[in-house]
Write a protein that holds these residues in place. Structure first.
Motif, mmCIF file in Angstrom:
data_model
loop_
_atom_site.group_PDB
_atom_site.id
_atom_site.type_symbol
_atom_site.label_atom_id
_atom_site.label_comp_id
_atom_site.label_asym_id
_atom_site.label_seq_id
_atom_site.Cartn_x
_atom_site.Cartn_y
_atom_site.Cartn_z
ATOM 1 N N ARG A 229 -7.176 -2.830 4.421
ATOM 2 C CA ARG A 229 -6.760 -4.127 3.903
ATOM 3 C C ARG A 229 -6.888 -4.080 2.388
ATOM 4 O O ARG A 229 -7.929 -3.719 1.858
ATOM 5 C CB ARG A 229 -7.606 -5.268 4.469
ATOM 6 C CG ARG A 229 -6.963 -6.637 4.197
ATOM 7 C CD ARG A 229 -7.760 -7.772 4.778
ATOM 8 N NE ARG A 229 -6.996 -9.026 4.701
ATOM 9 C CZ ARG A 229 -7.519 -10.238 4.915
ATOM 10 N NH1 ARG A 229 -8.800 -10.352 5.239
ATOM 11 N NH2 ARG A 229 -6.762 -11.310 4.821
ATOM 12 N N ALA A 230 -5.807 -4.434 1.699
ATOM 13 C CA ALA A 230 -5.752 -4.276 0.252
ATOM 14 C C ALA A 230 -5.677 -5.625 -0.447
ATOM 15 O O ALA A 230 -5.298 -6.639 0.135
ATOM 16 C CB ALA A 230 -4.546 -3.422 -0.136
ATOM 17 N N VAL A 231 -6.043 -5.605 -1.717
ATOM 18 C CA VAL A 231 -5.998 -6.788 -2.569
ATOM 19 C C VAL A 231 -4.850 -6.611 -3.560
ATOM 20 O O VAL A 231 -4.652 -5.539 -4.120
ATOM 21 C CB VAL A 231 -7.328 -6.969 -3.331
ATOM 22 C CG1 VAL A 231 -7.253 -8.152 -4.292
ATOM 23 C CG2 VAL A 231 -8.476 -7.161 -2.339
ATOM 24 N N TRP B 289 -4.956 -11.417 -0.972
ATOM 25 C CA TRP B 289 -4.842 -10.339 0.004
ATOM 26 C C TRP B 289 -3.395 -9.863 0.095
ATOM 27 O O TRP B 289 -2.460 -10.656 0.101
ATOM 28 C CB TRP B 289 -5.287 -10.813 1.383
ATOM 29 C CG TRP B 289 -6.743 -11.128 1.526
ATOM 30 C CD1 TRP B 289 -7.310 -12.362 1.682
ATOM 31 C CD2 TRP B 289 -7.822 -10.188 1.551
ATOM 32 N NE1 TRP B 289 -8.662 -12.256 1.808
ATOM 33 C CE2 TRP B 289 -9.016 -10.930 1.730
ATOM 34 C CE3 TRP B 289 -7.909 -8.800 1.434
ATOM 35 C CZ2 TRP B 289 -10.273 -10.327 1.800
ATOM 36 C CZ3 TRP B 289 -9.157 -8.199 1.510
ATOM 37 C CH2 TRP B 289 -10.328 -8.959 1.684
ATOM 38 N N HIS B 290 -3.212 -8.564 0.200
ATOM 39 C CA HIS B 290 -1.875 -7.989 0.389
ATOM 40 C C HIS B 290 -1.481 -8.158 1.852
ATOM 41 O O HIS B 290 -2.313 -7.972 2.739
ATOM 42 C CB HIS B 290 -1.876 -6.505 0.018
ATOM 43 C CG HIS B 290 -0.531 -5.935 -0.253
ATOM 44 N ND1 HIS B 290 0.404 -5.745 0.742
ATOM 45 C CD2 HIS B 290 0.060 -5.511 -1.410
ATOM 46 C CE1 HIS B 290 1.500 -5.222 0.219
ATOM 47 N NE2 HIS B 290 1.323 -5.073 -1.085
ATOM 48 N N PRO B 291 -0.216 -8.520 2.155
ATOM 49 C CA PRO B 291 0.179 -8.683 3.561
ATOM 50 C C PRO B 291 0.207 -7.371 4.338
ATOM 51 O O PRO B 291 0.123 -7.371 5.565
ATOM 52 C CB PRO B 291 1.587 -9.290 3.458
ATOM 53 C CG PRO B 291 2.094 -8.849 2.120
ATOM 54 C CD PRO B 291 0.878 -8.835 1.231
ATOM 55 N N SER B 292 0.329 -6.257 3.644
ATOM 56 C CA SER B 292 0.321 -4.943 4.282
ATOM 57 C C SER B 292 -0.518 -4.012 3.403
ATOM 58 O O SER B 292 -1.739 -4.099 3.381
ATOM 59 C CB SER B 292 1.751 -4.430 4.442
ATOM 60 O OG SER B 292 1.773 -3.135 4.990
ATOM 61 N N ILE B 293 0.121 -3.133 2.684
ATOM 62 C CA ILE B 293 -0.530 -2.329 1.655
ATOM 63 C C ILE B 293 0.558 -1.895 0.676
ATOM 64 O O ILE B 293 1.711 -1.653 1.077
ATOM 65 C CB ILE B 293 -1.249 -1.093 2.241
ATOM 66 C CG1 ILE B 293 -2.036 -0.353 1.140
ATOM 67 C CG2 ILE B 293 -0.296 -0.162 2.976
ATOM 68 C CD1 ILE B 293 -2.937 0.762 1.668
ATOM 69 N N ALA B 294 0.215 -1.853 -0.604
ATOM 70 C CA ALA B 294 1.176 -1.382 -1.594
ATOM 71 C C ALA B 294 1.608 0.036 -1.257
ATOM 72 O O ALA B 294 0.820 0.831 -0.716
ATOM 73 C CB ALA B 294 0.554 -1.432 -2.990
ATOM 74 N N LEU C 71 -1.655 4.655 8.788
ATOM 75 C CA LEU C 71 -2.558 3.629 8.299
ATOM 76 C C LEU C 71 -2.282 2.323 9.043
ATOM 77 O O LEU C 71 -1.132 1.877 9.131
ATOM 78 C CB LEU C 71 -2.365 3.421 6.798
ATOM 79 C CG LEU C 71 -2.415 4.673 5.907
ATOM 80 C CD1 LEU C 71 -2.130 4.291 4.458
ATOM 81 C CD2 LEU C 71 -3.754 5.374 6.038
ATOM 82 N N THR C 72 -3.335 1.720 9.561
ATOM 83 C CA THR C 72 -3.209 0.418 10.206
ATOM 84 C C THR C 72 -3.449 -0.658 9.157
ATOM 85 O O THR C 72 -4.462 -0.635 8.457
ATOM 86 C CB THR C 72 -4.224 0.271 11.346
ATOM 87 O OG1 THR C 72 -4.043 1.340 12.280
ATOM 88 C CG2 THR C 72 -4.046 -1.056 12.069
ATOM 89 N N THR C 73 -2.519 -1.613 9.012
ATOM 90 C CA THR C 73 -2.640 -2.691 8.036
ATOM 91 C C THR C 73 -2.391 -4.018 8.738
ATOM 92 O O THR C 73 -1.885 -4.050 9.874
ATOM 93 C CB THR C 73 -1.640 -2.531 6.874
ATOM 94 O OG1 THR C 73 -0.341 -3.018 7.292
ATOM 95 C CG2 THR C 73 -1.509 -1.078 6.435
ATOM 96 N N PRO C 74 -2.679 -5.148 8.092
ATOM 97 C CA PRO C 74 -2.377 -6.440 8.710
ATOM 98 C C PRO C 74 -0.893 -6.631 9.012
ATOM 99 O O PRO C 74 -0.533 -7.414 9.899
ATOM 100 C CB PRO C 74 -2.849 -7.454 7.658
ATOM 101 C CG PRO C 74 -3.874 -6.731 6.868
ATOM 102 C CD PRO C 74 -3.418 -5.315 6.822
ATOM 103 N N GLY C 75 -0.027 -5.913 8.298
ATOM 104 C CA GLY C 75 1.408 -6.048 8.511
ATOM 105 C C GLY C 75 2.012 -4.976 9.378
ATOM 106 O O GLY C 75 3.236 -4.902 9.512
ATOM 107 N N GLY C 76 1.198 -4.116 9.988
ATOM 108 C CA GLY C 76 1.718 -3.041 10.822
ATOM 109 C C GLY C 76 1.221 -1.687 10.360
ATOM 110 O O GLY C 76 0.373 -1.583 9.470
ATOM 111 N N THR C 77 1.749 -0.630 10.959
ATOM 112 C CA THR C 77 1.308 0.715 10.624
ATOM 113 C C THR C 77 2.237 1.327 9.570
ATOM 114 O O THR C 77 3.418 0.990 9.479
ATOM 115 C CB THR C 77 1.289 1.629 11.860
ATOM 116 O OG1 THR C 77 2.597 1.674 12.432
ATOM 117 C CG2 THR C 77 0.304 1.114 12.886
ATOM 118 N N VAL C 78 1.659 2.230 8.771
ATOM 119 C CA VAL C 78 2.391 2.917 7.719
ATOM 120 C C VAL C 78 2.157 4.412 7.904
ATOM 121 O O VAL C 78 1.008 4.872 7.905
ATOM 122 C CB VAL C 78 1.924 2.468 6.318
ATOM 123 C CG1 VAL C 78 2.687 3.222 5.238
ATOM 124 C CG2 VAL C 78 2.097 0.962 6.141
ATOM 125 N N ALA C 79 3.237 5.173 8.064
ATOM 126 C CA ALA C 79 3.133 6.619 8.257
ATOM 127 C C ALA C 79 3.157 7.321 6.907
ATOM 128 O O ALA C 79 4.029 7.061 6.069
ATOM 129 C CB ALA C 79 4.280 7.117 9.127
#
Length: 318
Positions: free
Chosen positions: A222-224, A229-234, A273-281
């Motif tokens: 979870r990123a700032v 809070w960022h909805p996913s990650i930059a 990566l698991t984020t609040p907005g879904g996964t990022v490969a």
């Protein structure tokens, strides 16, 4: 003179994208111009756009595009020292180019290649065969700030990585449910890290991300962002997490479980990566204990508005 509004999936908001080749030299080089843009965005109901990006044909034949980024900060300030992968991708999408696009990120000095994938997505690859000393600005994989273990890592944007367990949030569910008290604590950590790294305390960098060892193929993150809070990650955050996971002793390496959850596929370190907005490969090519290039896969960007007329007068400064 016109601009486009483009939104990359996973970004907290869209980017105002301008083609530098169609603008007078020196456009948006002054704070007065930038304030005029912000005022116009507010007047036209676009005040949520806080990212400005200029692209144009590169003067260096090794690149297709040059890209500059400006982050709008609260209170009418601007940060020119940060990068934004989502905004860079927005520029590439605005050009309509179909082949691999090699971009020189003038703001940060990075080389980024956007490679089309089937179905309209992109792999965004940051190429930086940097020494370990450039990745770890303090020379250590772990430091301590504000009573917390942190890893300070610079790959693209500089980041401060914090363990969610050290905040009393050992699971992704608890991390994603954290509120203002945790956010305020992370802002203090960010300010302390800015002092260590020589950045302004109220600027956009370093970024902050919290990681939990709670994902099947990589950490939960979870990123700032500016200002919450960022909805996913930059996109730059996903790149930096993955680069750090290749460096033994950093929090991303410890929490990614590289022996099991981050297998090397075709010679690359692979994470989801698991984020609040879904996964990022993501993936990284690793030489020894340092990454030489890091990629985020399956990224998309969508045109929101095309050919938006710019009504203000540009003050040419160069």
């Amino acid at each position: 003179m016109t601009a486009d509004v483009v939104r990359a999936e996973g970004a907290p908001g869209p980017t105002l994208v301008l083609d530098r080749d169609r603008l007078p030299p020196g456009t948006l080089a002054s704070r007065a111009d930038l304030l005029a843009v912000r005022a116009w965005l507010e007047r036209t109901g676009r005040g949520h756009i806080r990212k400005l990006a200029l692209y144009g044909t590169s003067a260096d034949p090794a690149y297709d595009l040059d890209y500059r980024f400006v982050q709008c900060l609260p209170g009418g300030a601007f940060d020119f020292r940060t990068g934004c992968g989502h905004s860079l991708l927005a520029c590439v999408a605005a050009t309509g180019r179909t082949g691999p696009v090699r971009v020189r990120a003038v703001t940060t000095g990075d080389t980024v290649v956007c490679e089309p994938e089937p179905g309209g997505a992109y792999t965004v690859r940051l190429v930086r065969p940097a020494p370990l000393s450039a990745l770890l600005p303090t020379g250590r994989p772990l430091d301590r700030l504000c009573g917390l273990r942190v890893s300070l890592v610079r790959f693209g944007n500089p980041y401060v990585f914090v363990s969610a367990a050290d905040l009393g949030l050992p699971t992704a569910r608890e991390l994603y449910g954290a509120g203002d008290a945790v956010l305020a604590r992370l802002h203090r950590v960010r300010a302390a890290a800015a002092a260590v790294l020589g950045h302004r305390p109220d600027g956009a960098v370093p970024k902050v991300a919290v990681l939990a060892a709670d994902g099947a193929e990589g950490p939960a993150v979870r990123a700032v962002t500016v200002p919450g809070w960022h909805p996913s990650i930059a996109l730059t955050g996903a790149l930096c997490v993955t680069a750090a996971a290749a460096v033994p002793g950093t929090l991303p390496a410890l929490l990614a479980r590289p022996g099991t959850a981050a297998p090397r596929q075709s010679g690359r370190l692979a994470l989801r990566l698991t984020t609040p907005g879904g996964t990022v490969a993501t993936s990284a090519a690793v030489s020894g204990s340092r990454p030489t290039d890091v990629a985020v896969h399956g990224k998309r960007a969508h045109l929101v508005e095309r050919g938006l007329p710019l009504p203000w007068r540009i003050h040419v400064t160069a």
